[in-house]
Design an enzyme around this catalytic site. Structure first.
Site, short mmCIF file in Angstrom:
data_model
loop_
_atom_site.label_atom_id
_atom_site.label_comp_id
_atom_site.label_asym_id
_atom_site.label_seq_id
_atom_site.Cartn_x
_atom_site.Cartn_y
_atom_site.Cartn_z
N SER A 89 36.48 39.69 46.21
CA SER A 89 37.42 40.59 46.88
C SER A 89 36.68 41.49 47.84
O SER A 89 35.46 41.69 47.73
CB SER A 89 38.16 41.44 45.85
OG SER A 89 38.89 42.49 46.45
N TYR A 132 38.50 46.94 38.53
CA TYR A 132 38.65 45.78 39.42
C TYR A 132 37.45 45.65 40.36
O TYR A 132 36.89 44.55 40.52
CB TYR A 132 39.94 45.93 40.23
CG TYR A 132 40.26 44.73 41.09
CD1 TYR A 132 40.76 43.55 40.51
CD2 TYR A 132 40.07 44.76 42.46
CE1 TYR A 132 41.04 42.44 41.29
CE2 TYR A 132 40.35 43.66 43.25
CZ TYR A 132 40.83 42.50 42.66
OH TYR A 132 41.10 41.41 43.44
#
Length: 366
Positions: A241, A254
Site C-alpha cells: 500500500s 495497517y
C-alpha cells in the site's frame, strides 16, 4: 491527503502525461524550434503555443503568455526531464529483474497456475477474472465463498482457507498441488483494515490484522516457493500500500503491516538471488492508494468528501495482471503520480513532519 499524493499533471491522465514527457515528442520539437528554417520554426511555434494554451484548460489554471524563447526554454527542460525519466525507468526495470535486459522466458499462460489470496471479492476477484481471461488456471484461497459468477468457470478452483493459519494454508496447498498442480504465480492480496487509534486497538484485532496482512505472506510463500526455486521460474506478487511509506493517524496497525509487507518483498527478492540462486523467480510489490472496495466501503464516502480520489479495483487489478503478463518483476505505485512518495523517508526530517502533519490533519477530518 489527495493534494499530497496527486500532482496537477494527474489531471492529464497517464497517456497524455507519457506523451508530453516523451523525448520522441519534445526532442524533434526542440530541434525544429532551434535549428529548422524560419518557416518551419513559425509552424512549430504555433504548435508549442497551442499546447501551452491547452494545458491550462486541462489543469484548470490561467493560461500563460509564452514567447518563442520561453517555449524553447520549456522544451529544453521537458526534453531533459524526459531523458532522465526514461533512463530512470529503464534502470529501475533492469535492477528489479536481477539486471536482466530481457523478459523472463518459459511462460505459457494456458499451462500456468496462479494462487490468489482473498480472490473472492474486491481487487482479488478482478485479478482472478483477468488471469482467467489470459488463459491461466487460478486457485482462490479465501474464507468467503466464490461469487456465483465464478462458480461455473472450470479454470477457477476454490479452496476455503484461513490464511492466518499455517495449518490451513498447508492443507489448501496440498489440495492445490493434488487437484490442480504446482502454481507458478502467487499473489498475496488478502488484507483487512479498521481505522482505530493506537490506545483503542484491542489485542485481538491487532493480532488478526498482522496475521492477515503480513504473516500470511510467510505461510503461502513457504508452501509454494520451493517448487518455483527448483524450476528457477515463478512470480510472487505482494500487495502492499501507499501506507507502506506514510503512516496515518488511526492507521498505525495497517501502515505497520504494509511496511512489513514491503520489507518481506525486499528480503524475498534478495534471498531468491543470493540464498537460492533463483533470479528468474520474479517478485513484484504493489502500492495502491485508497481503493473503493468492500475493504473500506464503510469509509469511502467520508474519504471522497475529504478530497481523497478513490481508485477503482479495476485501476489496481489491471496493472498487476499487466505486470505478470510482461514476465518482469517490479514495483507498482498506483497512481503513478504518487511515485515520489516512496522516497519520503529519505527526505529531511522537517519536511517529513510537515507532510505527516498535513496528512494527519486531513485524515482526522474524515
Amino acid at each position: 491527503m489527495s493534494s499530497i499524493l496527486y500532482s496537477p499533471l494527474h489531471e492529464l491522465g497517464p497517456s497524455l502525461r507519457d506523451l508530453i514527457f516523451s523525448p520522441f515528442l519534445s526532442g524533434p520539437l526542440l530541434l525544429a524550434v532551434t535549428q529548422a528554417p524560419d518557416t518551419v520554426r513559425h509552424i512549430v511555434r504555433h504548435i508549442v503555443l497551442n499546447i501551452a494554451r491547452t494545458l491550462p484548460s486541462l489543469l484548470h489554471t490561467p493560461p500563460p503568455s509564452f514567447s518563442l524563447s520561453t517555449a524553447t526554454t520549456v522544451l529544453r527542460a521537458i526534453f531533459a526531464l524526459s531523458i532522465i525519466r526514461r533512463l530512470n525507468q529503464a534502470l529501475n526495470s533492469v535492477a528489479a529483474n536481477s539486471w536482466h535486459l530481457t523478459a523472463s522466458k518459459g511462460w505459457d499462460w494456458p499451462n500456468e497456475i496462479a494462487v490468489v489470496t482473498g480472490g473472492s471479492s474486491g481487487i482479488g476477484k478482478l485479478i482472478v477474472e483477468k488471469l482467467v481471461a489470459l488463459g491461466l488456471r487460478v486457485a482462490v484461497l479465501d474464507i468467503q465463498d466464490l461469487p456465483k459468477s465464478m462458480e461455473k468457470d472450470a479454470r477457477i478452483h476454490f479452496f476455503r482457507c484461513d490464511v492466518t493459519s499455517s495449518e490451513s494454508v498447508a492443507e489448501a496447498a496440498d489440495a492445490i498441488r493434488r487437484e490442480v498442480g504446482h502454481p507458478s504465480i502467487l499473489i498475496n492480496n488478502a488484507g483487512i483494515t479498521s481505522p482505530m487509534a493506537i490506545l483503542k486497538m484491542p489485542e485481538s484485532y491487532l493480532r488478526k490484522i498482522f496475521a492477515v496482512n503480513s504473516l500470511s505472506h510467510w505461510f503461502t510463500v513457504q508452501q509454494f516457493l520451493p517448487h518455483m526455486i527448483e524450476l528457477n521460474k515463478g512470480h510472487v506478487v505482494t500487495v502492499a500500500s501507499i501506507a507502506s511509506f506514510v503512516a496515518l493517524p488511526t492507521a498505525a496497525d495497517y501502515s505497520a503491516t504494509k511496511a512489513a509487507a514491503l520489507a518481506f518483498h525486499e528480503s524475498l527478492t534478495s534471498e531468491l538471488k543470493h540464498c537460492y540462486q533463483a533470479p528468474n523467480v520474479l517478485t513484484t510489490v504493489v502500492h495502491p492508494n485508497f481503493v473503493r472496495t468492500p475493504l473500506i466501503e464503510e469509509w469511502s464516502d467520508h474519504l471522497e468528501k475529504s478530497g481523497v480520489r478513490m481508485l477503482t479495483g479495476e485501476q489496481v487489478a489491471e496493472p498487476i495482471v499487466a505486470q505478470i503478463k510482461s514476465r518482469r518483476a517490479g514495483q507498482l505505485i498506483i497512481p503513478r503520480s504518487a511515485t515520489f512518495i516512496s522516497g519520503i523517508r529519505g527526505w529531511p526530517t522537517w519536511l517529513q513532519e510537515l507532510i505527516r502533519d498535513a496528512v494527519g490533519r486531513s485524515s482526522l477530518k474524515l
